[in-house]
Scaffold this active site. Structure first.
Site, mmCIF file in Angstrom:
data_model
loop_
_atom_site.group_PDB
_atom_site.id
_atom_site.type_symbol
_atom_site.label_atom_id
_atom_site.label_comp_id
_atom_site.label_asym_id
_atom_site.label_seq_id
_atom_site.Cartn_x
_atom_site.Cartn_y
_atom_site.Cartn_z
ATOM 1 N N GLU A 80 54.670 -7.589 -8.757
ATOM 2 C CA GLU A 80 55.717 -8.237 -8.456
ATOM 3 C C GLU A 80 56.058 -9.729 -8.600
ATOM 4 O O GLU A 80 57.122 -10.029 -8.965
ATOM 5 C CB GLU A 80 55.762 -8.053 -6.975
ATOM 6 C CG GLU A 80 57.267 -8.137 -6.030
ATOM 7 C CD GLU A 80 57.424 -7.471 -4.718
ATOM 8 O OE1 GLU A 80 56.675 -7.058 -4.173
ATOM 9 O OE2 GLU A 80 58.521 -7.966 -4.082
ATOM 10 N N GLU A 105 56.855 -9.684 -12.168
ATOM 11 C CA GLU A 105 58.466 -9.241 -12.154
ATOM 12 C C GLU A 105 59.171 -10.597 -12.090
ATOM 13 O O GLU A 105 60.370 -10.588 -12.592
ATOM 14 C CB GLU A 105 58.507 -8.151 -11.273
ATOM 15 C CG GLU A 105 59.899 -7.482 -11.371
ATOM 16 C CD GLU A 105 59.987 -6.324 -10.419
ATOM 17 O OE1 GLU A 105 59.297 -6.379 -9.227
ATOM 18 O OE2 GLU A 105 60.983 -5.452 -10.595
ATOM 19 N N SER A 124 62.807 -5.429 -6.080
ATOM 20 C CA SER A 124 61.839 -5.283 -7.345
ATOM 21 C C SER A 124 61.450 -3.939 -7.388
ATOM 22 O O SER A 124 61.562 -2.870 -6.455
ATOM 23 C CB SER A 124 60.335 -5.768 -6.340
ATOM 24 O OG SER A 124 59.317 -5.474 -7.010
ATOM 25 N N LYS A 178 56.713 5.568 6.380
ATOM 26 C CA LYS A 178 55.757 5.890 5.109
ATOM 27 C C LYS A 178 55.303 7.248 4.877
ATOM 28 O O LYS A 178 55.130 7.843 3.962
ATOM 29 C CB LYS A 178 54.487 5.225 5.679
ATOM 30 C CG LYS A 178 54.355 3.560 5.453
ATOM 31 C CD LYS A 178 54.209 3.238 4.013
ATOM 32 C CE LYS A 178 54.541 1.615 4.049
ATOM 33 N NZ LYS A 178 54.707 1.279 2.441
ATOM 34 N N GLU A 211 58.342 8.008 2.982
ATOM 35 C CA GLU A 211 58.232 7.813 1.500
ATOM 36 C C GLU A 211 57.347 8.436 0.612
ATOM 37 O O GLU A 211 57.350 8.888 -0.560
ATOM 38 C CB GLU A 211 57.660 6.288 1.625
ATOM 39 C CG GLU A 211 57.367 5.756 0.159
ATOM 40 C CD GLU A 211 56.525 3.911 0.519
ATOM 41 O OE1 GLU A 211 57.095 3.094 -0.140
ATOM 42 O OE2 GLU A 211 55.606 4.138 0.998
#
Ligand code: SF4
Ligand code: SF4
Ligand code: SF4
Ligand code: FES
Lengths: 181, 592
Positions: free
Chosen positions: B278, B281, B324, B363, B366
């Site tokens: 990240e 990035e 991101s 989560k 996810e």
């Protein structure tokens, strides 16, 4: 609005006309624009919308929720709180049973129960074929002729439980004709 | 200031206090149920009734403002009796099976009945029609246990600005539910679990993965690895009666070994990896911006919090390209475990089971997203909340308090202090800036303790700026540049920041968002009850963990250097993109 793009094929029934959702939206937006400033503008917007369409279709409720920035769950909370609001289309004919004191004591309650049994729907509901909706009213001003049942604009007086089928017949016949055509 | 008397005690409080706050200031406890600290009192439950001299009826302490010369009795017979009646009425409608209920340990209704000395219920209520909603992958709603306190409604709308729940229908039929009492799965809910965190009873709980995990552990064919999120070590102790803020990293590792996991790893490792990806990035986007003048993906938003990703997909699709592309540490870990580690340990990834312990219910959602299968398998198989791990340890007969400290396994168990602070609001940002500063200038952040003061604490939105000077050659285009950052926790605050940058698009370069108030340490899967005091205690423990580590910048982690050398090549390499990055998709704002 975003979600509507995906629902172009959906349409809503209003009285006898079929309306496309995207045709209704600008009218709803006008209503919202008029009421926006008002305190608690949600209920007036819902009322006007129901007056226009006869009921409150869920895609329209979502639209109202987004426009007024009120969570959809809250809009639904208000709609389900007041029995006045309905999310299913009204039937072709609206049956109103008077529940004013005079009608009530002279058998209005029994007439309502019989109608409910005959049509297999509760108060505020519509038959599956969309032909009848059942509602209760507060005094139609015909207490001398109690109990009173109104079907659309027709007043039926001194109705007895046993006459229910007979009372509905003319409206049913018309349904038969439609089916044939 | 306002002077009043409570139970014979003189009290001086500011004029805008409520009776409840005034009583609290002198150590008098008034029982409450619907009240949530820091939010607008609703006055819904009537449990907090107190007697005010000169008033005909009792008043609700949580909503009634103090008045000069008020004389209040919180413990009079009348007040006690009224509270009892209210709680008995709640109990009379309540589908109570305490012995079998998940909440029997920390149920506030049960506790309240005990404290009020209720030994019988004098009323018989007809139990309203109930619904068990198991449609969501993360949460279960059991309306038979709901006492209609509306805390969940308030948190979901006021704190998270989602508004998934509200009161539906009227009177006896009232139910606290999604629109039209539809299934949770069918509406827009970001799965954050904040409703489950504040519910006083067992009416909203996480979908349990305990049985799946036990099954995997019992199967000798399976190689079961576990990862623990940074926030677990600062809260798990609370499941065993330790005070909030007790660090239990070593005991947690030992407990996981006792339970039979084949390898005990750390999501922290993946947090360090996240910073590498990240951070790179961000630097790439800054380079495009400053050198080519054509980067539109700024400010860059963080992506570690799955509730935030859900929220952005539904509510702010216009910023999806700015988020991101890094997967969250949980998912980076899963992808690395089933590829890199599988190769190293010579395990067929088909036989590997990756279990996460997360402070979070989102989560669970996810882990089953279709994008999260880049190893060729579901990268993370099961997700336990902190609470579920507590239960699992108890079920395993492990004496947690007596356990010695254990050490995480290598290599996916090694991490730096920068990874620890992923647990709290401001932490991901600080960790990223530690590495970005070091990489671009060759020097660590100026502050002695490596902290960025302005990003600490529980303020809803925090901002800071770091000026890069003395940059090394490769990054000289950043010389003298000020990097401005913002941090938001709680989705309502995140929404405010997104709305702000609509009008000020160039003000910030990097924005951290965590779904839950306080960050993961305040997650929807953490031990109950999380107040601000508890949040601060857990954050204190996290900083302690960070400061105690010999390495505190992600790029210094030798296991990270090794994984790039052996497997990933370099940040944002082709392989990284394949395994560690993801995409987002616009979704309807309101799903009916
Ligand atoms: S919610 Fe509380 S009172 Fe109800 S069954 Fe569970 S533990 Fe018992
Ligand atoms: S999980 Fe979060 S978004 Fe979903 S209902 Fe609960 S508080 Fe609202
Ligand atoms: S689900 Fe829990 S928090 Fe929500 S109203 Fe019911 S008891 Fe209260
Ligand atoms: S705590 Fe005061 S009314 Fe619920």
């Amino acid at each position: 609005m975003t979600h509507l793009a995906t629902q172009q094929s959906e349409s809503v029934m209003s009285s006898n006309r079929e309306l496309k959702i995207e045709d209704v939206i600008p009218v709803i937006d006008d209503i919202i624009a008029q009421k926006r400033g008002e305190r608690g503008s949600l209920i007036p917007v819902l009322q006007s919308t129901q007056n226009l369409l006869g009921y409150l279709p869920k895609p329209i409720l979502i639209h109202i929720s987004e426009k007024l920035e009120i969570p959809y769950s809250e809009v639904a909370g208000v709609v389900t709180f007041y029995s006045f609001f309905s999310t299913t289309p009204r039937g072709k004919h609206t049956i109103r049973v008077c529940m004013g004191t005079a009608c009530y004591v002279r058998g209005g309650k029994e007439v309502l129960a019989a109608l409910s049994k005959e049509l297999k729907i509760g108060v505020g509901e519509t038959t599956e074929d969309g032909h009848f909706s059942l509602e209760v009213g507060r005094c139609f001003g015909a207490c001398g002729l109690a109990p009173v049942v109104m079907v659309d604009e027709d007043v039926h007086q001194r109705v007895k439980e046993s006459q229910i089928k007979h009372l509905l017949e003319p409206y049913l016949e018309e349904r038969g004709e439609e089916d044939e055509s | 200031m306002c002077k009043l008397t409570i139970n014979g005690k003189q009290v001086n409080v500011s004029d805008n206090s409520t009776i409840l706050e005034a009583a609290k200031s002198v150590g008098i406890k008034i029982p409450t149920l619907c009240y949530l600290e820091g939010l607008t009192p609703m006055g819904a439950c009537r449990v907090c009734m107190v007697e005010v001299e000169g008033r005909a009826t009792l008043v609700a302490a949580c909503t009634t403002p103090v008045q000069e010369e008020m004389v209040i009795h919180t413990n009079s017979r009348k007040a006690r009796e009224s509270r009892k009646v209210v709680v008995e009425l709640l109990l009379s409608e309540h589908e109570g099976d305490c012995q079998l209920c998940e909440r029997s340990d920390d149920c506030e209704l049960r506790q309240l009945a005990l404290e009020l000395g209720i030994r019988e219920v004098r009323y018989q209520g007809e139990k309203p029609p109930a619904m068990l909603d198991t449609s969501s992958v993360a949460l279960i709603r059991d309306s038979a246990k709901c006492i209609k306190c509306r805390r969940c409604v308030q948190v979901c709308s006021e704190v998270q600005r989602v508004g998934a729940l509200s009161a539906q229908f009227r009177g006896y039929h009232t139910t606290i539910a999604p629109a039209f009492n539809d299934a949770l799965e069918s509406i827009t809910c970001v799965q954050c679990g904040q409703c489950a965190a504040v519910c006083p009873v067992g009416a909203i709980i996480e979908t349990s993965h305990i049985e799946f995990v036990l099954k995997a552990l019992d199967n000798p064919q399976k190689h079961v690895v576990v990862q623990t999120a940074p926030a677990i070590r600062a809260a798990l102790g609370e499941c065993f009666g330790l005070p909030p803020g007790t660090l239990v990293t070593g005991k947690m590792v030992s407990a996981l070994r006792e339970l039979g996991f084949d390898a005990v790893f750390d999501t922290n490792f993946a947090a360090d990896l996240t910073i590498m990806e990240e951070g790179t990035e961000l630097l790439t986007r800054l380079r495009n911006h400053f050198i080519l003048g054509q980067e539109t993906r700024l400010p860059q938003f963080t992506s570690c919090s799955p509730g935030w990703i859900n929220y952005a997909e539904h509510y702010f699709p216009e910023i999806l390209d700015k988020i991101s592309t890094c997967k969250s540490p949980q998912q980076m870990f899963g992808a690395m475990a089933k590829t890199y580690y599988a190769q190293k340990a010579n395990v067929d990834p088909a036989d590997m089971v990756v279990v996460s312990v997360m402070p979070c219910t989102a989560k669970k959602f996810e882990a089953v997203r279709p994008e999260m299968r880049s190893s060729g398998y579901q990268d993370v198989d099961y997700v336990l909340t902190t609470r579920e791990l507590g239960d699992l340890i108890k079920m395993g007969g492990v004496d947690f308090i007596a356990l010695p400290d254990g050490e995480m396994d290598s290599p996916l168990g090694l991490s730096t202090g920068a990874a620890d602070i992923f647990a709290n609001t401001g932490g991901v940002m600080e960790a990223a800036l530690r590495t970005v500063h070091a990489v671009t200038t060759g020097r660590s952040l100026a502050s002695e303790d490596l902290h960025i003061e302005a990003l600490a604490g529980l303020e809803g939105v925090k901002t800071a700026s770091v000026t890069l000077s003395g940059t090394v050659d490769a990054w000289s285009f950043l010389e003298g540049k000020e990097v401005k950052v913002a941090v938001a926790h709680g989705l309502g605050n995140a929404a405010s920041v997104v709305e702000y940058i609509r009008d000020h698009p160039a003000e910030f370069q990097f924005i951290e968002v965590m779904t839950c108030p306080g960050g993961c340490i305040g997650g929807g899967g953490q031990p109950r009850f999380t107040t601000d005091a508890v949040r601060l205690a857990r954050i204190g423990a996290i900083y302690q963990e960070d400061e105690g580590k010999p390495l505190r910048q992600s790029h210094d982690n030798p296991a990270i250097q090794q994984i790039y050398a052996e497997f990933l090549e370099k940040p944002l390499s082709h392989k990284s993109h394949e395994l560690l990055h993801t995409t987002y998709a616009k979704k309807e704002k309101v799903t009916p």
